[in-house]
Design an enzyme around this catalytic site. Structure first.
Site, PDB file in Angstrom:
ATOM      1  N   GLN A  58     -32.290   2.030  -8.482  1.00 12.40           N
ATOM      2  CA  GLN A  58     -32.983   0.855  -9.018  1.00 12.40           C
ATOM      3  C   GLN A  58     -34.473   1.112  -9.252  1.00 12.40           C
ATOM      4  O   GLN A  58     -35.123   0.349  -9.947  1.00 12.40           O
ATOM      5  CB  GLN A  58     -32.814  -0.345  -8.086  1.00 12.40           C
ATOM      6  CG  GLN A  58     -31.398  -0.870  -8.032  1.00 12.40           C
ATOM      7  CD  GLN A  58     -31.301  -2.052  -7.106  1.00 12.40           C
ATOM      8  OE1 GLN A  58     -31.107  -1.910  -5.909  1.00 12.40           O
ATOM      9  NE2 GLN A  58     -31.448  -3.242  -7.672  1.00 12.40           N
ATOM     10  N   CYS A 100     -29.108  -9.823  -8.490  1.00  8.83           N
ATOM     11  CA  CYS A 100     -29.554  -8.432  -8.346  1.00  8.83           C
ATOM     12  C   CYS A 100     -30.932  -8.263  -8.972  1.00  8.83           C
ATOM     13  O   CYS A 100     -31.193  -8.791 -10.058  1.00  8.83           O
ATOM     14  CB  CYS A 100     -28.547  -7.511  -9.022  1.00  8.83           C
ATOM     15  SG  CYS A 100     -28.979  -5.764  -8.934  1.00  8.83           S
ATOM     16  N   LEU A 101     -31.788  -7.504  -8.296  1.00  7.33           N
ATOM     17  CA  LEU A 101     -33.128  -7.238  -8.828  1.00  7.33           C
ATOM     18  C   LEU A 101     -33.072  -6.488 -10.158  1.00  7.33           C
ATOM     19  O   LEU A 101     -33.963  -6.628 -10.986  1.00  7.33           O
ATOM     20  CB  LEU A 101     -33.953  -6.439  -7.811  1.00  7.33           C
ATOM     21  CG  LEU A 101     -34.251  -7.151  -6.485  1.00  7.33           C
ATOM     22  CD1 LEU A 101     -34.941  -6.203  -5.515  1.00  7.33           C
ATOM     23  CD2 LEU A 101     -35.070  -8.408  -6.697  1.00  7.33           C
ATOM     24  N   HIS A 142     -22.921  -4.042  -2.111  1.00 10.13           N
ATOM     25  CA  HIS A 142     -23.676  -4.189  -3.356  1.00 10.13           C
ATOM     26  C   HIS A 142     -24.575  -2.968  -3.578  1.00 10.13           C
ATOM     27  O   HIS A 142     -24.591  -2.387  -4.672  1.00 10.13           O
ATOM     28  CB  HIS A 142     -24.508  -5.472  -3.274  1.00 10.13           C
ATOM     29  CG  HIS A 142     -25.341  -5.749  -4.477  1.00 10.13           C
ATOM     30  ND1 HIS A 142     -25.057  -6.766  -5.355  1.00 10.13           N
ATOM     31  CD2 HIS A 142     -26.469  -5.148  -4.956  1.00 10.13           C
ATOM     32  CE1 HIS A 142     -25.971  -6.769  -6.327  1.00 10.13           C
ATOM     33  NE2 HIS A 142     -26.840  -5.806  -6.093  1.00 10.13           N
ATOM     34  N   GLU A 143     -25.306  -2.560  -2.539  1.00 10.85           N
ATOM     35  CA  GLU A 143     -26.233  -1.423  -2.680  1.00 10.85           C
ATOM     36  C   GLU A 143     -25.480  -0.097  -2.845  1.00 10.85           C
ATOM     37  O   GLU A 143     -25.887   0.764  -3.620  1.00 10.85           O
ATOM     38  CB  GLU A 143     -27.209  -1.357  -1.505  1.00 10.85           C
ATOM     39  CG  GLU A 143     -28.098  -2.587  -1.362  1.00 10.85           C
ATOM     40  CD  GLU A 143     -28.813  -3.017  -2.635  1.00 10.85           C
ATOM     41  OE1 GLU A 143     -29.165  -2.157  -3.469  1.00 10.85           O
ATOM     42  OE2 GLU A 143     -29.015  -4.230  -2.807  1.00 10.85           O
ATOM     43  N   HIS A 146     -24.496   0.484  -6.328  1.00 16.59           N
ATOM     44  CA  HIS A 146     -25.569   1.072  -7.143  1.00 16.59           C
ATOM     45  C   HIS A 146     -25.544   2.601  -7.072  1.00 16.59           C
ATOM     46  O   HIS A 146     -25.803   3.278  -8.067  1.00 16.59           O
ATOM     47  CB  HIS A 146     -26.945   0.578  -6.693  1.00 16.59           C
ATOM     48  CG  HIS A 146     -27.326  -0.753  -7.245  1.00 16.59           C
ATOM     49  ND1 HIS A 146     -27.467  -0.990  -8.597  1.00 16.59           N
ATOM     50  CD2 HIS A 146     -27.594  -1.926  -6.629  1.00 16.59           C
ATOM     51  CE1 HIS A 146     -27.815  -2.249  -8.787  1.00 16.59           C
ATOM     52  NE2 HIS A 146     -27.897  -2.852  -7.606  1.00 16.59           N
TER      53      HIS A 146
END
Length: 173
Positions: A58, A100-101, A142-143, A146
């Site tokens: 990210q 999400c960012l 979630h992470e 990524h």
């Protein structure tokens, strides 16, 4: 490890459909001073962005590193830095409404595992094992998604994803 830096240690967050978010991140071989600096900057970025989790892709680094803190930026009470995290056990199912960012203004209902056991190394290179339920389990999944090149936008239905793609491409101009 260049990363996309802004001033004050806060890093620029890559947004979907940036290519780095779609790539499978590489394993980390050792904890170096550069990695330690990246970890510091990622923690600062996560908190400054009002996030509860942040993965290295990210911020433009395609490596297997995540920071999570389910208590959020105001409390900052349960920070975990995980290197090469891996889900080794899971059970149950729960629906989660997630943001999400890297996907601003998008929320998606995602079915996640209710409980996960994650093995990883901490920021000192020591082995850790986290047995997580509830919000922490959702954040970890979630992470880790990524790190495998999967974003929240990828989990949206086709119509919602197409509409979001239009919006996201407009923002990039």
């Amino acid at each position: 490890m260049g990363g996309r830096r802004q001033q004050n240690m806060q890093m620029e967050i890559c947004t979907w459909p940036d290519e780095v978010l779609a790539a499978k991140a590489k394993a980390i071989d050792e904890v170096t001073p550069e990695l330690e600096k990246l970890i510091e900057d990622m923690i600062e970025t996560m908190y400054e962005s009002d996030g509860v989790g942040l993965a290295a892709p990210q911020v433009g680094e395609s490596i297997r590193l995540i920071c999570v803190d389910q208590t959020g930026p105001k409390i900052r009470g349960e920070l975990r830095v995980l290197i090469n995290p891996e889900i080794v056990e899971c059970d149950g199912e729960v629906d989660s409404e997630e943001g999400c960012l890297s996907c601003p203004e998008l929320t998606v209902k995602v079915t996640r595992r209710e409980r996960v056991v994650v093995k990883a190394l901490d920021e000192k290179g020591k082995e850790v094992c986290i047995d997580a339920k509830g919000l922490l389990a959702i954040i970890l999944q979630h992470e880790i998604d990524h790190l495998d090149g999967v974003t929240l936008a990828d989990k949206a239905g086709r119509l919602k994803q197409a509409m979001y793609r239009k919006k996201a491409l407009k923002w990039k101009k």
